[in-house]
Design a protein around this motif. Sequence first.
Motif, PDB file in Angstrom:
ATOM      1  N   LEU A   1       0.847  -1.192   0.000  1.00  0.00           N
ATOM      2  CA  LEU A   1       0.000   0.000   0.000  1.00  0.00           C
ATOM      3  C   LEU A   1       0.883   1.242   0.000  1.00  0.00           C
ATOM      4  N   GLN A   2       0.637   2.144  -0.946  1.00  0.00           N
ATOM      5  CA  GLN A   2       1.325   3.428  -0.980  1.00  0.00           C
ATOM      6  C   GLN A   2       0.439   4.471  -0.306  1.00  0.00           C
ATOM      7  N   PHE A   3       1.052   5.275   0.574  1.00  0.00           N
ATOM      8  CA  PHE A   3       0.276   6.242   1.345  1.00  0.00           C
ATOM      9  C   PHE A   3       0.981   7.586   1.338  1.00  0.00           C
ATOM     10  N   ASP A   4       0.217   8.660   1.102  1.00  0.00           N
ATOM     11  CA  ASP A   4       0.832   9.985   1.091  1.00  0.00           C
ATOM     12  C   ASP A   4      -0.232  11.049   1.329  1.00  0.00           C
ATOM     13  N   GLY A   5       0.228  12.233   1.776  1.00  0.00           N
ATOM     14  CA  GLY A   5      -0.651  13.386   1.958  1.00  0.00           C
ATOM     15  C   GLY A   5      -0.139  14.550   1.131  1.00  0.00           C
TER      16      GLY A   5
ATOM     17  N   VAL B   1      -4.081  10.038   0.452  1.00  0.00           N
ATOM     18  CA  VAL B   1      -4.367   9.037  -0.575  1.00  0.00           C
ATOM     19  C   VAL B   1      -3.715   7.709  -0.220  1.00  0.00           C
ATOM     20  N   CYS B   2      -4.506   6.643  -0.316  1.00  0.00           N
ATOM     21  CA  CYS B   2      -3.999   5.275  -0.185  1.00  0.00           C
ATOM     22  C   CYS B   2      -4.158   4.603  -1.557  1.00  0.00           C
ATOM     23  N   VAL B   3      -3.073   4.074  -2.091  1.00  0.00           N
ATOM     24  CA  VAL B   3      -3.107   3.456  -3.424  1.00  0.00           C
ATOM     25  C   VAL B   3      -2.531   2.052  -3.346  1.00  0.00           C
ATOM     26  N   ASP B   4      -3.305   1.066  -3.795  1.00  0.00           N
ATOM     27  CA  ASP B   4      -2.798  -0.298  -3.856  1.00  0.00           C
ATOM     28  C   ASP B   4      -1.804  -0.403  -5.001  1.00  0.00           C
ATOM     29  N   ASP B   5      -0.629  -0.927  -4.729  1.00  0.00           N
ATOM     30  CA  ASP B   5       0.455  -0.927  -5.715  1.00  0.00           C
ATOM     31  C   ASP B   5       0.143  -1.794  -6.927  1.00  0.00           C
ATOM     32  N   ALA B   6      -0.528  -2.903  -6.736  1.00  0.00           N
ATOM     33  CA  ALA B   6      -0.760  -3.845  -7.836  1.00  0.00           C
ATOM     34  C   ALA B   6      -1.898  -3.408  -8.751  1.00  0.00           C
TER      35      ALA B   6
ATOM     36  N   ARG C   1      -6.290   8.397  10.756  1.00  0.00           N
ATOM     37  CA  ARG C   1      -7.711   8.141  10.560  1.00  0.00           C
ATOM     38  C   ARG C   1      -7.978   7.626   9.144  1.00  0.00           C
ATOM     39  N   THR C   2      -7.321   8.211   8.171  1.00  0.00           N
ATOM     40  CA  THR C   2      -7.483   7.769   6.786  1.00  0.00           C
ATOM     41  C   THR C   2      -6.979   6.343   6.612  1.00  0.00           C
ATOM     42  N   MET C   3      -5.829   6.059   7.192  1.00  0.00           N
ATOM     43  CA  MET C   3      -5.277   4.707   7.094  1.00  0.00           C
ATOM     44  C   MET C   3      -6.174   3.691   7.782  1.00  0.00           C
ATOM     45  N   SER C   4      -6.727   4.056   8.934  1.00  0.00           N
ATOM     46  CA  SER C   4      -7.606   3.143   9.668  1.00  0.00           C
ATOM     47  C   SER C   4      -8.860   2.826   8.855  1.00  0.00           C
ATOM     48  N   GLU C   5      -9.429   3.837   8.204  1.00  0.00           N
ATOM     49  CA  GLU C   5     -10.617   3.626   7.393  1.00  0.00           C
ATOM     50  C   GLU C   5     -10.328   2.711   6.205  1.00  0.00           C
ATOM     51  N   TYR C   6      -9.147   2.892   5.604  1.00  0.00           N
ATOM     52  CA  TYR C   6      -8.771   2.033   4.479  1.00  0.00           C
ATOM     53  C   TYR C   6      -8.665   0.583   4.939  1.00  0.00           C
ATOM     54  N   ILE C   7      -8.013   0.358   6.092  1.00  0.00           N
ATOM     55  CA  ILE C   7      -7.819  -0.990   6.605  1.00  0.00           C
ATOM     56  C   ILE C   7      -9.159  -1.618   6.999  1.00  0.00           C
ATOM     57  N   GLU C   8     -10.069  -0.806   7.526  1.00  0.00           N
ATOM     58  CA  GLU C   8     -11.386  -1.319   7.905  1.00  0.00           C
ATOM     59  C   GLU C   8     -12.142  -1.835   6.680  1.00  0.00           C
ATOM     60  N   ILE C   9     -11.943  -1.199   5.548  1.00  0.00           N
ATOM     61  CA  ILE C   9     -12.626  -1.605   4.315  1.00  0.00           C
ATOM     62  C   ILE C   9     -11.903  -2.751   3.618  1.00  0.00           C
ATOM     63  N   ASN C  10     -10.563  -2.684   3.555  1.00  0.00           N
ATOM     64  CA  ASN C  10      -9.798  -3.601   2.710  1.00  0.00           C
ATOM     65  C   ASN C  10      -8.907  -4.575   3.465  1.00  0.00           C
TER      66      ASN C  10
ATOM     67  N   GLY D   1      -0.073  -6.108   3.076  1.00  0.00           N
ATOM     68  CA  GLY D   1       1.127  -6.897   3.341  1.00  0.00           C
ATOM     69  C   GLY D   1       2.291  -6.015   3.716  1.00  0.00           C
ATOM     70  N   ALA D   2       2.327  -4.813   3.145  1.00  0.00           N
ATOM     71  CA  ALA D   2       3.375  -3.837   3.455  1.00  0.00           C
ATOM     72  C   ALA D   2       2.838  -2.463   3.109  1.00  0.00           C
ATOM     73  N   CYS D   3       3.432  -1.452   3.735  1.00  0.00           N
ATOM     74  CA  CYS D   3       2.976  -0.083   3.496  1.00  0.00           C
ATOM     75  C   CYS D   3       4.185   0.824   3.348  1.00  0.00           C
ATOM     76  N   ILE D   4       4.150   1.689   2.353  1.00  0.00           N
ATOM     77  CA  ILE D   4       5.229   2.649   2.170  1.00  0.00           C
ATOM     78  C   ILE D   4       4.627   4.037   2.077  1.00  0.00           C
ATOM     79  N   GLN D   5       5.207   4.982   2.812  1.00  0.00           N
ATOM     80  CA  GLN D   5       4.769   6.366   2.720  1.00  0.00           C
ATOM     81  C   GLN D   5       5.656   7.061   1.702  1.00  0.00           C
ATOM     82  N   THR D   6       5.088   7.467   0.593  1.00  0.00           N
ATOM     83  CA  THR D   6       5.826   8.031  -0.523  1.00  0.00           C
ATOM     84  C   THR D   6       6.671   9.216  -0.098  1.00  0.00           C
ATOM     85  N   GLY D   7       7.964   9.168  -0.466  1.00  0.00           N
ATOM     86  CA  GLY D   7       8.854  10.295  -0.260  1.00  0.00           C
ATOM     87  C   GLY D   7       9.445  10.432   1.127  1.00  0.00           C
ATOM     88  N   SER D   8       8.980   9.651   2.096  1.00  0.00           N
ATOM     89  CA  SER D   8       9.476   9.835   3.461  1.00  0.00           C
ATOM     90  C   SER D   8      10.468   8.762   3.880  1.00  0.00           C
ATOM     91  N   GLY D   9      10.440   7.627   3.198  1.00  0.00           N
ATOM     92  CA  GLY D   9      11.319   6.548   3.592  1.00  0.00           C
ATOM     93  C   GLY D   9      10.684   5.588   4.575  1.00  0.00           C
TER      94      GLY D   9
END
Length: 203
Positions: free
Chosen positions: A103-107, A124-129, A148-157, A161-169
């Motif tokens: 999962l790619q995550f960024d604000g 924004v949460c974007v599934d990589d595949a 809160r955004t991440m929690s809502e995404y996880i509640e739905i989906n 397997g892994a999560c990366i925050q774009t640009g932050s490392g």
Amino acid sequence: MYRFLKQVRIGGKEGIIHGLRGKSSNRGYAKELKQKVIEIYNSGYGDYGPTLYSEELLKVHSIGIDHETIRRWLRSSGIAVSIRKLRPHRKRRERRGSFGELLQFDGSPHDWFEERGPECCLFVCVDDATNYTYAKFARSENSADAMRTMSEYIEINGYPGACIQTGSGYIVESKSFRIFCKGNARTQYRDDLCQITTGKGPC
């Protein structure tokens, strides 16, 4: 067209050949200038590349010649000129094979409503595949709304397997419950991100 017809009537088929064929261009540099540029190069700029030499010619000798023209002149005079090696093209990372692996995550704070409303942040949460996207607006880029955004995404989906925050490392591996970030700095945001995306405590 009429000009070409007139030339053919006067000179035959040779009349359509350009009058400057085999001659120097009217827009070309004088041979004396070319020779002078080469002499200056040999007198003290032998270790300069065409681009740097072009800059020095203008600054020191008040002669403005494009660096590519200088490159051609030097080569035609038998002076070896190195060619800058192109950097290898950076290969794009291959996408994961199936939904939920990464999962790619960024604000992104921006004037999203083009002055028709206050500036805000789009999380924004974007599934990589699959490029499946979950997005949500917040008043600002802050940890509470990010979590809160991440929690809502996880509640739905479900948990990724892994999560990366774009640009932050930040990279969170859910299976091994590990988190990596630039400088290994321990922050509350890092702990919260790890806890939400893995369902465990701070990493």
